[in-house]
Design a protein around this motif. Structure first.
Motif, PDB file in Angstrom:
ATOM      1  N   PRO A 157     -12.881  11.000 -11.086  1.00  0.00           N
ATOM      2  CA  PRO A 157     -13.272  11.317  -9.895  1.00  0.00           C
ATOM      3  C   PRO A 157     -13.500  10.261  -9.174  1.00  0.00           C
ATOM      4  N   TRP A 158     -14.329   9.652  -8.983  1.00  0.00           N
ATOM      5  CA  TRP A 158     -14.951   8.300  -8.510  1.00  0.00           C
ATOM      6  C   TRP A 158     -13.324   7.632  -8.351  1.00  0.00           C
ATOM      7  N   LEU A 159     -12.684   7.565  -9.019  1.00  0.00           N
ATOM      8  CA  LEU A 159     -10.795   6.923  -8.777  1.00  0.00           C
ATOM      9  C   LEU A 159     -10.443   6.830  -8.131  1.00  0.00           C
ATOM     10  N   ALA A 160     -10.402   8.838  -7.847  1.00  0.00           N
ATOM     11  CA  ALA A 160      -9.346   9.720  -6.834  1.00  0.00           C
ATOM     12  C   ALA A 160     -10.225   9.363  -5.561  1.00  0.00           C
ATOM     13  N   ASP A 161     -11.553   9.254  -5.070  1.00  0.00           N
ATOM     14  CA  ASP A 161     -12.087   9.378  -3.579  1.00  0.00           C
ATOM     15  C   ASP A 161     -11.210   7.627  -3.600  1.00  0.00           C
ATOM     16  N   GLU A 162     -11.409   6.828  -4.572  1.00  0.00           N
ATOM     17  CA  GLU A 162     -11.319   5.156  -3.551  1.00  0.00           C
ATOM     18  C   GLU A 162      -9.860   5.557  -3.312  1.00  0.00           C
ATOM     19  N   TYR A 163      -9.478   5.816  -4.271  1.00  0.00           N
ATOM     20  CA  TYR A 163      -7.761   5.951  -4.026  1.00  0.00           C
ATOM     21  C   TYR A 163      -7.138   6.403  -2.408  1.00  0.00           C
ATOM     22  N   THR A 164      -7.433   7.536  -2.325  1.00  0.00           N
ATOM     23  CA  THR A 164      -7.707   8.523  -1.351  1.00  0.00           C
ATOM     24  C   THR A 164      -8.349   7.125   0.049  1.00  0.00           C
ATOM     25  N   ALA A 165      -9.228   7.021  -0.016  1.00  0.00           N
ATOM     26  CA  ALA A 165     -10.721   5.972   1.145  1.00  0.00           C
ATOM     27  C   ALA A 165      -9.140   4.368   0.941  1.00  0.00           C
ATOM     28  N   VAL A 166      -8.443   3.895   0.437  1.00  0.00           N
ATOM     29  CA  VAL A 166      -8.145   2.865   0.325  1.00  0.00           C
ATOM     30  C   VAL A 166      -6.034   2.751   0.808  1.00  0.00           C
ATOM     31  N   SER A 221       1.166  -0.746   0.515  1.00  0.00           N
ATOM     32  CA  SER A 221       0.263   0.519   0.043  1.00  0.00           C
ATOM     33  C   SER A 221       0.861   1.872   0.170  1.00  0.00           C
ATOM     34  N   LEU A 222       2.132   1.482   0.483  1.00  0.00           N
ATOM     35  CA  LEU A 222       2.956   2.325   1.062  1.00  0.00           C
ATOM     36  C   LEU A 222       3.308   2.769  -0.860  1.00  0.00           C
ATOM     37  N   LEU A 223       3.698   1.773  -1.104  1.00  0.00           N
ATOM     38  CA  LEU A 223       3.838   1.337  -3.061  1.00  0.00           C
ATOM     39  C   LEU A 223       2.841   2.408  -3.721  1.00  0.00           C
ATOM     40  N   ALA A 224       1.791   1.591  -3.617  1.00  0.00           N
ATOM     41  CA  ALA A 224       0.511   2.340  -4.323  1.00  0.00           C
ATOM     42  C   ALA A 224       0.475   3.565  -3.455  1.00  0.00           C
ATOM     43  N   ARG A 225       0.542   4.029  -3.365  1.00  0.00           N
ATOM     44  CA  ARG A 225       0.691   5.404  -2.504  1.00  0.00           C
ATOM     45  C   ARG A 225       1.154   6.755  -2.987  1.00  0.00           C
ATOM     46  N   GLU A 226       2.021   6.013  -2.567  1.00  0.00           N
ATOM     47  CA  GLU A 226       3.386   7.449  -3.317  1.00  0.00           C
ATOM     48  C   GLU A 226       3.564   7.011  -5.018  1.00  0.00           C
ATOM     49  N   THR A 227       3.132   6.075  -5.989  1.00  0.00           N
ATOM     50  CA  THR A 227       3.695   5.896  -7.389  1.00  0.00           C
ATOM     51  C   THR A 227       1.919   7.302  -7.324  1.00  0.00           C
ATOM     52  N   ASN A 228       1.516   6.506  -7.316  1.00  0.00           N
ATOM     53  CA  ASN A 228      -0.147   6.942  -8.235  1.00  0.00           C
ATOM     54  C   ASN A 228      -1.463   7.570  -6.996  1.00  0.00           C
ATOM     55  N   GLY A 229      -0.839   8.130  -5.893  1.00  0.00           N
ATOM     56  CA  GLY A 229      -1.850   8.846  -4.695  1.00  0.00           C
ATOM     57  C   GLY A 229      -2.102  10.067  -5.402  1.00  0.00           C
ATOM     58  N   ASP A 230      -2.321  10.658  -6.832  1.00  0.00           N
ATOM     59  CA  ASP A 230      -1.824  12.569  -6.815  1.00  0.00           C
ATOM     60  C   ASP A 230      -3.024  12.402  -7.680  1.00  0.00           C
ATOM     61  N   LEU A 231      -4.116  11.791  -8.124  1.00  0.00           N
ATOM     62  CA  LEU A 231      -5.183  12.235  -8.599  1.00  0.00           C
ATOM     63  C   LEU A 231      -6.013  13.089  -8.497  1.00  0.00           C
ATOM     64  N   THR A 232      -6.422  13.735  -7.463  1.00  0.00           N
ATOM     65  CA  THR A 232      -6.916  14.380  -6.817  1.00  0.00           C
ATOM     66  C   THR A 232      -6.575  15.398  -7.727  1.00  0.00           C
ATOM     67  N   ALA A 233      -5.073  15.987  -7.063  1.00  0.00           N
ATOM     68  CA  ALA A 233      -4.663  16.696  -7.765  1.00  0.00           C
ATOM     69  C   ALA A 233      -4.027  16.643  -9.102  1.00  0.00           C
ATOM     70  N   VAL A 234      -4.272  15.941  -9.687  1.00  0.00           N
ATOM     71  CA  VAL A 234      -4.266  16.048 -10.987  1.00  0.00           C
ATOM     72  C   VAL A 234      -5.006  16.360 -12.142  1.00  0.00           C
ATOM     73  N   LEU A 235      -6.151  15.782 -11.537  1.00  0.00           N
ATOM     74  CA  LEU A 235      -7.625  16.015 -12.398  1.00  0.00           C
ATOM     75  C   LEU A 235      -8.079  17.628 -12.867  1.00  0.00           C
ATOM     76  N   PRO A 236      -7.000  18.381 -12.390  1.00  0.00           N
ATOM     77  CA  PRO A 236      -7.349  19.855 -12.476  1.00  0.00           C
ATOM     78  C   PRO A 236      -5.752  20.334 -13.583  1.00  0.00           C
ATOM     79  N   ARG A 237      -5.388  20.262 -13.464  1.00  0.00           N
ATOM     80  CA  ARG A 237      -4.340  20.326 -14.681  1.00  0.00           C
ATOM     81  C   ARG A 237      -4.860  19.415 -16.029  1.00  0.00           C
ATOM     82  N   TRP A 238      -5.325  18.034 -15.648  1.00  0.00           N
ATOM     83  CA  TRP A 238      -6.274  17.627 -17.020  1.00  0.00           C
ATOM     84  C   TRP A 238      -7.500  18.656 -17.471  1.00  0.00           C
ATOM     85  N   ARG A 239      -8.629  18.781 -17.020  1.00  0.00           N
ATOM     86  CA  ARG A 239      -9.243  19.984 -17.568  1.00  0.00           C
ATOM     87  C   ARG A 239      -9.314  21.207 -17.972  1.00  0.00           C
TER      88      ARG A 239
END
Length: 266
Positions: free
Chosen positions: A250-259, A146-164
């Protein structure tokens, strides 16, 4: 027993090697090695390939060439300009590749404690040495936790506004193709690392990543399979991109943060 990209001790096996580079891509890889050395000289510590070319799964005329360059110092404007010229030249000179991407980082950052489970893991596990001494020798072994999962892709919430913002600026079919491929790749990889610790392994194959994800989130399986397809065959339809940015993302970002929690701020 299925190894799932791990060794007998449950640690990542490094994916890719120069021996797996297909014959059709050998000339561009050789040119990249020669041109990188000439362009950066003593500024360069080491260079690496990553992606489909060193995995041996690249498609002539469809796949891009991905390079990571480790410099002795943090990259500056001159280094970035050099990378842009280098990438453009390789792309223009070799029809086998559809785009060339170059990541530039200083050696110190790649080996830093802060990047140990992000850029460090990326270099040690997903990059193939091309030039110079391999920095992976100074990094630890990694497990799909889980540590590796968090540090590799745990930034989707921050990335989404840039994609928009990029989506709002897009105006041509080519713009939508580039962005849809980028976003789809990122979402599929994030979906996979969300379930990676439960699955207990690693794959860079996007279709397999989507299938593994779907075992744990069947209600989202069809969306993720479709995203894996767009990652290989980009879409020009802005509606497809809108779905990623306002629903799946957005769904994936929320689920990722929760997990797994949120990636450590950089």
């Amino acid at each position: 027993m299925e190894r799932r990209g791990l060794d007998a001790y449950g640690c990542f096996e490094r994916e890719g090697s120069l021996g797996r580079v297909q014959r059709s891509f050998a000339p561009v890889v050789a040119a990249a090695r020669e041109r990188i050395g000439a362009a950066y000289g003593q500024r360069l510590h080491s260079a690496y390939l990553y992606g489909s070319v060193p995995r041996g799964t690249a498609r002539p005329g469809r796949s891009d060439l991905d390079l990571l360059l480790a410099l002795h110092h943090d990259p500056g404007d001159e280094d970035r300009d050099t990378a842009e010229v280098l990438a453009r030249g390789l792309d223009q000179d070799f029809a086998e590749v559809d785009g060339v991407g170059i990541l530039l980082h200083g050696k110190g950052r790649l080996l830093s404690e802060q990047e140990r489970y992000d850029l460090g893991w990326f270099l040690a596990c997903l990059c193939t040495p091309l030039l110079g001494a391999d920095l992976a020798e100074h990094l630890p072994r990694y497990r799909p936790d889980s540590l590796l999962a968090r540090e590799t892709n745990g930034d989707l919430t921050a990335v989404l506004p840039r994609w928009r913002a990029r989506a709002r600026a897009a105006s041509t079919p080519a713009d939508y193709r580039r962005l849809s491929r980028h976003v789809a790749r990122h979402l599929v990889r994030t979906g996979f690392t969300l379930v990676m610790p439960r699955w207990g392994g690693w794959t860079s194959d996007l279709a397999e990543s989507a299938e593994v994800f779907g075992r744990y989130y069947p209600e989202r399986a069809a969306q993720m399979r479709a995203a894996a397809a767009v990652a290989l065959e980009p879409a020009e339809d802005p509606v497809v991109l809108h779905g990623y940015l306002e629903d799946l993302g957005p769904w994936l970002a929320d689920e990722y943060t929760a997990v797994h929690g949120t990636k450590t701020p950089r």
